[in-house]
Design a protein around this motif. Structure first.
Motif, PDB file in Angstrom:
ATOM      1  N   ASP A 140       0.851  -1.189   0.000  1.00 20.62           N
ATOM      2  CA  ASP A 140       0.000   0.000   0.000  1.00 20.62           C
ATOM      3  C   ASP A 140       0.890   1.243   0.000  1.00 20.62           C
ATOM      4  OD1 ASP A 140      -1.565   2.177   0.667  1.00 20.62           O
ATOM      5  OD2 ASP A 140      -2.851   1.035   2.021  1.00 20.62           O
ATOM      6  N   ARG A 141       0.883   2.000  -1.118  1.00 17.51           N
ATOM      7  CA  ARG A 141       1.840   3.109  -1.234  1.00 17.51           C
ATOM      8  C   ARG A 141       1.592   4.216  -0.225  1.00 17.51           C
ATOM      9  NH1 ARG A 141       2.649   5.717  -6.578  1.00 17.51           N
ATOM     10  NH2 ARG A 141       3.228   7.382  -5.160  1.00 17.51           N
ATOM     11  N   ALA A 142       0.303   4.576  -0.036  1.00 18.23           N
ATOM     12  CA  ALA A 142      -0.008   5.653   0.906  1.00 18.23           C
ATOM     13  C   ALA A 142       0.485   5.284   2.305  1.00 18.23           C
ATOM     14  CB  ALA A 142      -1.517   5.898   0.925  1.00 18.23           C
ATOM     15  N   MET A 143       0.267   3.997   2.668  1.00 25.68           N
ATOM     16  CA  MET A 143       0.673   3.543   3.987  1.00 25.68           C
ATOM     17  C   MET A 143       2.192   3.598   4.151  1.00 25.68           C
ATOM     18  SD  MET A 143      -0.735   2.558   6.727  1.00 25.68           S
ATOM     19  CE  MET A 143      -2.403   2.082   6.317  1.00 25.68           C
ATOM     20  N   MET A 144       2.915   3.154   3.108  1.00 26.33           N
ATOM     21  CA  MET A 144       4.376   3.141   3.187  1.00 26.33           C
ATOM     22  C   MET A 144       4.932   4.565   3.230  1.00 26.33           C
ATOM     23  SD  MET A 144       5.501   0.156   3.562  1.00 26.33           S
ATOM     24  CE  MET A 144       4.060  -0.343   4.459  1.00 26.33           C
ATOM     25  N   GLU A 145       4.267   5.488   2.484  1.00 28.32           N
ATOM     26  CA  GLU A 145       4.701   6.887   2.556  1.00 28.32           C
ATOM     27  C   GLU A 145       4.498   7.437   3.959  1.00 28.32           C
ATOM     28  OE1 GLU A 145       3.003   9.498  -0.437  1.00 28.32           O
ATOM     29  OE2 GLU A 145       3.898   8.183  -1.974  1.00 28.32           O
ATOM     30  N   ALA A 146       3.320   7.114   4.538  1.00 28.71           N
ATOM     31  CA  ALA A 146       3.035   7.584   5.889  1.00 28.71           C
ATOM     32  C   ALA A 146       4.050   7.028   6.875  1.00 28.71           C
ATOM     33  CB  ALA A 146       1.619   7.189   6.300  1.00 28.71           C
ATOM     34  N   LEU A 147       4.411   5.770   6.676  1.00 28.52           N
ATOM     35  CA  LEU A 147       5.413   5.142   7.538  1.00 28.52           C
ATOM     36  C   LEU A 147       6.741   5.893   7.450  1.00 28.52           C
ATOM     37  CD1 LEU A 147       6.137   2.386   9.169  1.00 28.52           C
ATOM     38  CD2 LEU A 147       7.175   1.740   7.009  1.00 28.52           C
TER      39      LEU A 147
ATOM     40  N   THR B 169       1.287  11.406   8.752  1.00 30.56           N
ATOM     41  CA  THR B 169       2.077  10.405   9.467  1.00 30.56           C
ATOM     42  C   THR B 169       1.236   9.140   9.632  1.00 30.56           C
ATOM     43  OG1 THR B 169       1.326  11.141  11.626  1.00 30.56           O
ATOM     44  CG2 THR B 169       3.317  12.181  10.760  1.00 30.56           C
ATOM     45  N   LEU B 170       1.870   8.088  10.105  1.00 33.43           N
ATOM     46  CA  LEU B 170       1.214   6.779  10.177  1.00 33.43           C
ATOM     47  C   LEU B 170      -0.064   6.767  11.029  1.00 33.43           C
ATOM     48  CD1 LEU B 170       1.606   4.033   8.944  1.00 33.43           C
ATOM     49  CD2 LEU B 170       2.928   3.363  10.941  1.00 33.43           C
ATOM     50  N   PRO B 171      -0.040   7.328  12.256  1.00 35.00           N
ATOM     51  CA  PRO B 171      -1.286   7.308  13.042  1.00 35.00           C
ATOM     52  C   PRO B 171      -2.448   7.997  12.328  1.00 35.00           C
ATOM     53  CG  PRO B 171       0.553   7.900  14.453  1.00 35.00           C
ATOM     54  CD  PRO B 171       1.075   7.882  13.049  1.00 35.00           C
ATOM     55  N   VAL B 172      -2.162   9.064  11.575  1.00 29.35           N
ATOM     56  CA  VAL B 172      -3.226   9.774  10.853  1.00 29.35           C
ATOM     57  C   VAL B 172      -3.744   8.910   9.710  1.00 29.35           C
ATOM     58  CG1 VAL B 172      -3.805  11.866   9.580  1.00 29.35           C
ATOM     59  CG2 VAL B 172      -2.195  11.979  11.485  1.00 29.35           C
ATOM     60  N   GLU B 173      -2.827   8.221   9.026  1.00 33.89           N
ATOM     61  CA  GLU B 173      -3.209   7.317   7.938  1.00 33.89           C
ATOM     62  C   GLU B 173      -4.065   6.164   8.488  1.00 33.89           C
ATOM     63  OE1 GLU B 173      -2.638   7.767   4.728  1.00 33.89           O
ATOM     64  OE2 GLU B 173      -3.545   5.854   4.130  1.00 33.89           O
ATOM     65  N   ILE B 174      -3.673   5.633   9.643  1.00 35.01           N
ATOM     66  CA  ILE B 174      -4.448   4.542  10.262  1.00 35.01           C
ATOM     67  C   ILE B 174      -5.835   5.056  10.640  1.00 35.01           C
ATOM     68  CG2 ILE B 174      -4.592   2.963  12.229  1.00 35.01           C
ATOM     69  CD1 ILE B 174      -1.556   2.865  12.251  1.00 35.01           C
TER      70      ILE B 174
END
Lengths: 261, 284
Positions: A57-64, A216-221
């Motif tokens: 998942d690109r969006a997730m990896m970017e957020a990571l 960031t990751l928490p916001v993406e989650i």
């Protein structure tokens, strides 16, 4: 007090509390392997598909990546500012020391939401758009007190004398800090850095209000949660949990163990 | 003498960057927020004050006042429940678990503390949902005939919060308990106190600092949290942070959001003043 191992009530209580504490995390991890569309019982068999989906998942990896970047940099700035301030305040009695310490510690007692809201308004006024930079600044605000308090507490009489000796022997200010203070305080510096890193890595509300396109990751989650329960969210959550646990276990095994000796 | 002055100048130079940061990104934004709280929304325009209409509305309009009470009620329930659950846990780990297993027991007892906040709330949604593991088990064992709605109620919020703060309080109370000399308990036993009396009259009062520190942190973090009530409690009953976020999101009403934040801040400050003499924030 003599240890009384035989009290069954105590062990029942212990077991019940451990169940309460660990149940959600265990459920989270177990159902991240769910071979089905819903992360609820019954367990239909194990699959790694959801992990594969998360990792592609690109969006997730970017957020990571964003989260790692913000956490690494903001923890570093917090550590640097906290270290300098602690070395300054620990060695001389400045006029207004108590007030300065109070001001440095104060953000600890203020809700993150309030800090975020204040920064959001100020950044609006000076024209700084919501971004990773804005989030990083906010994370330094919440982590600086932590770094300062940890390092300040670690500077005792022994450290003070060594610093004074180095200066008396002609070391320049930066040499005292880099060659004497930093190595002597290394365990506390590492603990402060990792704690600041973890808090920034996990932080939601500041990042939520102060980012827009790069999140960031928490916001993406968080935005994932809006689509309801899914094993994919479980998989992301389990990965995040794994990272945090690895950091904590490393700390426990290395730094804190050494610090206690 | 000049050496001392030079020392002071160097010391001040070292503190300056951190102080500047605190002033620029903590004091100034806060001041801006207080100023904003006295502005007014007219249509979609923000009209600068000073105008105390926002504060008057907060304390006179029932939906707004209600959020303050909801937040206070939830925080009070959570704080009391967490202390009651955490104290025995910390005590059992400190006195019943063999010394070499204590670190491990403590690490396990606070393991989920380190999960991401959002993920932890989500995992409770997973457990407490209508098809979740709790309802599934209770119905399966015929304790309940059909699932009971827990999600999107205050109960879910309280469970999620209590889970987090039990871990926090276990840490603060445990560190307090292990610092106590066993001589206190021995002396009390020698003087004829029963086991229960030792705990109630000797150990419990001595752990008050740990309890108060933990309870204060619980209060501050619980009353200011948006995620847990939003994910678990839903929108049926709004807490103060949810109301603040609502003002920002739907209406862009910064003045009202700021005024509510100032009220939130004032409540935390009052709590701090209330337990200041037991708190040693420097040591946390």
């Amino acid at each position: 007090m003599r240890p009384r191992l035989g009290s069954p009530l105590a062990w029942i209580y212990l077991a019940a509390m451990f169940t309460f504490i660990l149940l959600p995390v265990i459920t989270l991890v177990v159902f991240s392997f769910q071979d089905g569309r819903l992360p609820v019982p019954p367990f239909k068999g194990a699959t790694l598909d959801w992990y594969a989906k998360v990792l592609s998942d690109r969006a997730m990896m970017e957020a990571l990546g964003n989260s790692l970047l913000v956490a690494a940099l903001s923890a570093f700035v917090s550590l640097l500012l906290g270290f300098l301030a602690a070395s300054g305040l620990a060695r001389v009695l400045l006029p207004g020391s108590v007030l300065m310490r109070g001001l440095l510690i104060a953000p600890m007692t203020v809700s993150y939401l309030i800090i975020a809201l204040g920064l959001l308004q100020m950044f609006n006024q000076i024209g700084l758009r919501p971004s990773l930079l804005a989030t990083g600044i906010g994370h330094v605000v919440i982590n600086l007190p932590l770094c300062f308090a940890i390092i300040y507490a670690a500077i005792g009489a022994h450290q003070r004398n060594a610093l004074r000796a180095a200066r008396d022997l002609g070391a320049a200010e930066w040499q005292v800090l880099l060659y004497v203070a930093a190595p002597m305080l290394a365990p506390s510096l590492a603990a402060a850095y990792f704690l600041a890193f973890t808090f920034s890595w996990d932080e939601f509300i500041i990042a939520f209000l102060l980012t827009r396109f790069d999140v960031t990751l928490p916001v993406e989650i968080w935005s994932m949660l809006r689509s309801g329960l899914s094993p994919e969210t479980n998989a992301v959550g389990s990965l995040v949990f794994l990272v945090s646990v690895l950091i904590v276990v490393t700390l426990e095994l290395s730094i804190f163990r050494k610090a206690r000796k | 003498m000049s050496l001392e002055r030079q020392e002071k100048r160097h010391g001040a130079a070292l503190v300056a960057p951190a102080l500047l940061w605190a002033v620029a990104f903590f004091v100034l934004p806060f001041a801006a927020m207080v100023a904003m709280s006295t502005a007014k929304m007219v249509g979609r325009e923000i009209v600068p004050g000073p105008d105390f209409g926002n504060y008057i509305r907060i304390f006179t309009e029932p939906p707004l006042t209600r959020a303050i009470f909801v937040s206070l009620e939830i925080t009070a329930i959570v704080t009391i429940l967490s202390v009651l659950l955490a104290w025995p846990l910390a005590w059992i780990i400190a006195t019943r678990v063999p010394a070499k297993w204590q670190r491990l027991a403590l690490l396990l007892a606070v393991l989920p503390f380190w999960t991401s906040y959002v993920v932890r709330s989500y995992s409770w949604a997973l457990v407490l949902g209508e098809k979740g593991i709790v309802m599934n088990t209770l119905v399966g064992l015929h304790i309940l005939s059909e699932p009971v709605q827990i999600m999107a109620t205050r109960t879910a919020t309280v469970i999620g919060f209590t889970h987090f703060f039990v871990m926090l309080l276990t840490l603060t109370i445990y560190s307090n308990l292990v610092q106590l000399s066993p001589n206190y308990a021995r002396a009390a036993e020698d003087l004829g106190a029963s086991r229960w009396q030792v705990i109630r009259l000797v150990i419990l009062p001595l752990t008050l600092p740990g309890v108060v520190t933990g309870a204060f942190l619980t209060f501050v973090l619980c009353i200011g949290d948006y995620i847990t009530p939003q994910i678990l409690g839903g929108n049926n009953e709004l807490t103060l942070p949810q109301l603040i976020m609502l003002q920002l999101g739907r209406r862009g009403d910064y003045p009202m959001a700021s005024a509510l934040s100032v009220v939130l801040m004032a409540m935390v400050t009052l709590a701090y003043a209330g337990c200041a003499r037991w708190l040693k924030m420097d040591r946390v």
